[in-house]
Scaffold this motif. Structure first.
Motif, mmCIF file in Angstrom:
data_model
loop_
_atom_site.group_PDB
_atom_site.id
_atom_site.type_symbol
_atom_site.label_atom_id
_atom_site.label_comp_id
_atom_site.label_asym_id
_atom_site.label_seq_id
_atom_site.Cartn_x
_atom_site.Cartn_y
_atom_site.Cartn_z
ATOM 1 N N ASN A 1 0.834 -1.197 0.000
ATOM 2 C CA ASN A 1 0.000 0.000 0.000
ATOM 3 C C ASN A 1 0.869 1.248 0.000
ATOM 4 O OD1 ASN A 1 -2.060 1.861 0.122
ATOM 5 N ND2 ASN A 1 -2.849 1.202 2.113
ATOM 6 N N VAL B 1 0.591 3.987 -1.608
ATOM 7 C CA VAL B 1 -0.101 5.277 -1.700
ATOM 8 C C VAL B 1 -0.505 5.787 -0.313
ATOM 9 C CG1 VAL B 1 -2.108 6.470 -2.656
ATOM 10 C CG2 VAL B 1 -0.927 4.755 -4.016
ATOM 11 N N HIS B 2 -1.144 4.932 0.477
ATOM 12 C CA HIS B 2 -1.659 5.386 1.775
ATOM 13 C C HIS B 2 -0.875 4.849 2.955
ATOM 14 C CE1 HIS B 2 -5.033 7.098 -0.294
ATOM 15 N NE2 HIS B 2 -5.389 5.942 -0.788
ATOM 16 N N ALA C 1 -6.306 -2.178 -1.344
ATOM 17 C CA ALA C 1 -6.385 -1.357 -0.137
ATOM 18 C C ALA C 1 -7.698 -0.574 -0.116
ATOM 19 C CB ALA C 1 -5.201 -0.394 -0.075
ATOM 20 N N GLU C 2 -8.006 -0.017 1.048
ATOM 21 C CA GLU C 2 -9.255 0.706 1.322
ATOM 22 C C GLU C 2 -10.347 -0.308 1.654
ATOM 23 O OE1 GLU C 2 -9.664 4.399 1.257
ATOM 24 O OE2 GLU C 2 -7.555 3.891 1.460
ATOM 25 N N PHE D 1 -10.498 2.043 -6.108
ATOM 26 C CA PHE D 1 -9.432 2.599 -5.261
ATOM 27 C C PHE D 1 -9.025 3.979 -5.759
ATOM 28 C CE2 PHE D 1 -5.790 2.556 -2.490
ATOM 29 C CZ PHE D 1 -4.826 3.271 -3.181
ATOM 30 N N TRP D 2 -8.751 4.086 -7.067
ATOM 31 C CA TRP D 2 -8.277 5.359 -7.610
ATOM 32 C C TRP D 2 -9.365 6.426 -7.657
ATOM 33 C CZ3 TRP D 2 -3.544 6.542 -7.128
ATOM 34 C CH2 TRP D 2 -2.561 5.540 -7.166
ATOM 35 N N HIS E 1 -11.615 6.721 -5.411
ATOM 36 C CA HIS E 1 -11.654 7.210 -4.035
ATOM 37 C C HIS E 1 -10.482 8.141 -3.761
ATOM 38 C CE1 HIS E 1 -11.328 6.799 0.474
ATOM 39 N NE2 HIS E 1 -12.554 7.231 0.284
ATOM 40 N N TYR E 2 -9.338 7.816 -4.343
ATOM 41 C CA TYR E 2 -8.153 8.666 -4.198
ATOM 42 C C TYR E 2 -8.415 10.049 -4.799
ATOM 43 C CZ TYR E 2 -3.475 10.524 -4.915
ATOM 44 O OH TYR E 2 -2.377 11.348 -4.922
ATOM 45 N N LYS F 1 -8.211 12.673 -1.900
ATOM 46 C CA LYS F 1 -6.916 13.346 -1.813
ATOM 47 C C LYS F 1 -6.674 14.322 -2.972
ATOM 48 C CE LYS F 1 -4.852 10.792 1.615
ATOM 49 N NZ LYS F 1 -5.919 10.955 2.559
ATOM 50 N N LEU G 1 0.916 9.669 -9.907
ATOM 51 C CA LEU G 1 0.354 8.380 -9.507
ATOM 52 C C LEU G 1 -0.736 7.944 -10.476
ATOM 53 C CD1 LEU G 1 0.006 8.801 -5.632
ATOM 54 C CD2 LEU G 1 1.609 7.321 -6.835
#
Lengths: 226, 308
Positions: free
Chosen positions: A49, A51-52, A66-67, B175-176, B178-179, B183, B213
């Motif tokens: 993980n 990124v976080h 993740a998440e 996931f992305w 949500h990113y 963020k 990213l």
């Protein structure tokens, strides 16, 4: 059923990790649990993980996810037994909505109340109570948020069952009482009695110490600025 | 999300010809509130229908005005009734409209007016009181990416699929997305609204780091094709792509070129492809309008907030 390699990176106390354990248990999926020290993050966590750098992280056949809510959906889509999400599109949307509400609105309001002092405490209590009323309203007449059986929203909100009673003990205040929140109170019992959930909560004494310490530390840092 | 102000009306412009058929577009009308051209919502359906008359209907509340987007009949493919509450400037609303367009779903667009939340909005989203809200056969669905997934679920038999088939690919998209929400997009806003140079610099750095990213994510998700979703627009394309309008507005306001072909070539090319796509065209607000809107908002908050 083919045995796949499944690892779960987590901590003993994280409610987000706990929800993944519940999902895996409900699906009958075997996995290796890897306890992480978040003060000293392992190369494995940083690899899976980047990124976080947080837990939970599910690793399945070398691929990391993740998440927590992303992991829950992945688990439901990968292992088809005992579905967590309902089939009906509208019910699925509702499950996702309440899961999001729990994490983005209710949880922060509970936490804020827990760490507030003085005047701010009153405001925070009002806010947290409003969110509790909303949840009570959604539950009304249902055994679980998912209906007759436990599902996605219940798993996402399940942290309420042990965490709220924990916070109540520390704050010496009853938040979810049977009179004001009959459905929520019943749900908490139904949830904790559900097979697979019952003995899964982290040791209460250890949690009490942890949260008491966190709260004291928070009060100490904000004392000067209040 | 944010308060909506009605921008000054657009001078008339037309999407001259359908890029696929080269036939001239029939322009619906100019929206009385946003000034934007009413989008020809779904190009392929437009060609199938013999007429595309829009009707204007007053809602029970005084403030909301509904416009049928691409008309003829109220019937959708499945014969259901679909309404969407939203506002022109909102990237979250745009996400849901893009998804409906992708699936070729007829819907009634109900524009919320600045400063007033309609009765319908308060009734259909009592928890957050925010747009977008999709109302399908009388049942409301809230939160933009939840709505997008709902649209994908309901119209699963209609291509393209918005989420990919493979669970791991789906996880990547989620996931992305949500990113982006948690963020990246907040740092885009912060870079134009930061009060101090230090805060601005930090936000700007975060925007660039996020784009780097996302460039890698694009490489992974697209598998050599044109979109995060592969050949067609997918979940993550929608989540990120609908914020391009605000990204461009922020570039204009800060003078910083965030989406740079030299730094993130895949994303830069993807952005053009996304904006040119049939399902998106007509939905992306004009950069200048957004800049004006942002300045009006900032002025409003400055006068409202007491001096520190």
């Amino acid at each position: 059923m083919a045995e796949a390699e499944v690892k779960l990176l987590g901590t003993w106390s994280s409610p987000f990790v706990l929800r993944i354990k519940w999902a895996l248990k409900l699906k009958g999926v075997e996995y290796d649990f890897i306890e992480e020290d978040l003060q000293n993050k392992s190369p494995l966590l940083l690899k899976y993980n980047p990124v976080h750098k947080k837990v939970p992280v599910l690793v399945h056949d070398g691929k990391s996810i993740a998440e927590s809510y992303v992991i829950l959906e992945y688990i439901d889509e990968t292992w088809k037994e005992n579905p967590i999400l309902p089939e009906d599109p509208y019910q699925r949307a509702m499950a996702r909505f309440w899961s999001k509400f729990g994490d983005e609105k209710f949880l922060p309001s509970m936490w804020k109340f827990f760490i507030s002092q003085g005047e701010k405490r009153e405001e925070a209590l009002v806010s947290a109570s409003e969110n509790l009323k909303i949840l009570e309203g959604e539950l009304k007449g249902k055994k679980f948020f998912n209906g007759e059986t436990l599902g996605f929203a219940d798993i996402s909100l399940g942290w309420i069952v042990d965490t709220v009673s924990l916070l109540e003990e520390i704050m010496e205040l009853k938040m979810i009482d049977e009179q004001r929140y009959p459905s929520l109170s019943a749900w908490m019992k139904n949830f904790s009695d559900f097979p697979g959930i019952k003995d899964s909560f982290p040791p209460q004494e250890r949690m009490l110490t942890k949260y008491r310490t966190l709260r004291e530390a928070y009060f100490a840092t904000t004392r000067g600025t209040n | 999300m944010m308060l909506s102000l009605a921008p000054p009306s657009n001078p008339s412009r037309s999407l001259a010809t359908n890029p696929r058929t080269k036939a001239p577009f029939q322009i619906a009308k100019t929206h009385p509130i946003s000034g934007l051209l009413l989008p020809i919502r779904s190009m392929h359906r437009e060609l199938k229908l013999s007429s595309s008359i829009t009707s204007e209907k007053r809602l029970p509340t005084a403030q909301a005005v509904s416009e049928r987007v691409e008309g003829g009949t109220r019937m959708t493919r499945g014969g259901e009734d679909v309404k969407l509450l939203g506002r022109w400037a909102s990237p979250l609303v745009m996400r849901t409209r893009t998804a409906l367009n992708l699936k070729g779903v007829d819907y009634e667009f109900l524009e919320e007016v600045f400063g007033v939340k309609s009765e319908l909005l308060l009734e259909s989203n009592p928890v957050y009181k925010k747009i977008p809200v999709l109302i399908h056969e009388g049942k409301p669905v809230c939160e933009s990416m939840i709505i997008v997934q709902y649209i994908d679920d309901v119209w699963a038999a209609t291509p393209p699929a918005i989420l990919p088939a493979d669970p791991y690919d789906r996880a990547l998209h989620r996931f992305w997305a949500h990113y982006v929400d948690d963020k990246w997009f907040p740092s885009v806003f912060a870079s134009s609204r930061a009060q101090t140079e230090e805060a601005r610099a930090e936000a700007v750095e975060q925007v660039f780091a996020g784009l780097k990213l996302l460039e890698e994510a694009f490489q992974k998700c697209s598998k050599g094709k044109g979109f995060f979703g592969g050949d067609t627009i997918g979940y993550l394309d929608i989540a990120l792509g609908c914020s391009l309008g605000w990204l461009k507005a922020t570039e204009k306001m800060t003078g910083i070129k965030f989406l740079d072909e030299a730094k993130t070539p895949l994303l830069a090319q993807w952005a053009e492809r996304f904006c040119a796509n049939d399902a998106v065209r007509g939905l992306m607000p004009e950069t200048d309008k957004l800049v004006e809107f942002a300045k009006m908002l900032q002025a409003k908050f400055k006068t409202a907030a007491p001096a520190k």
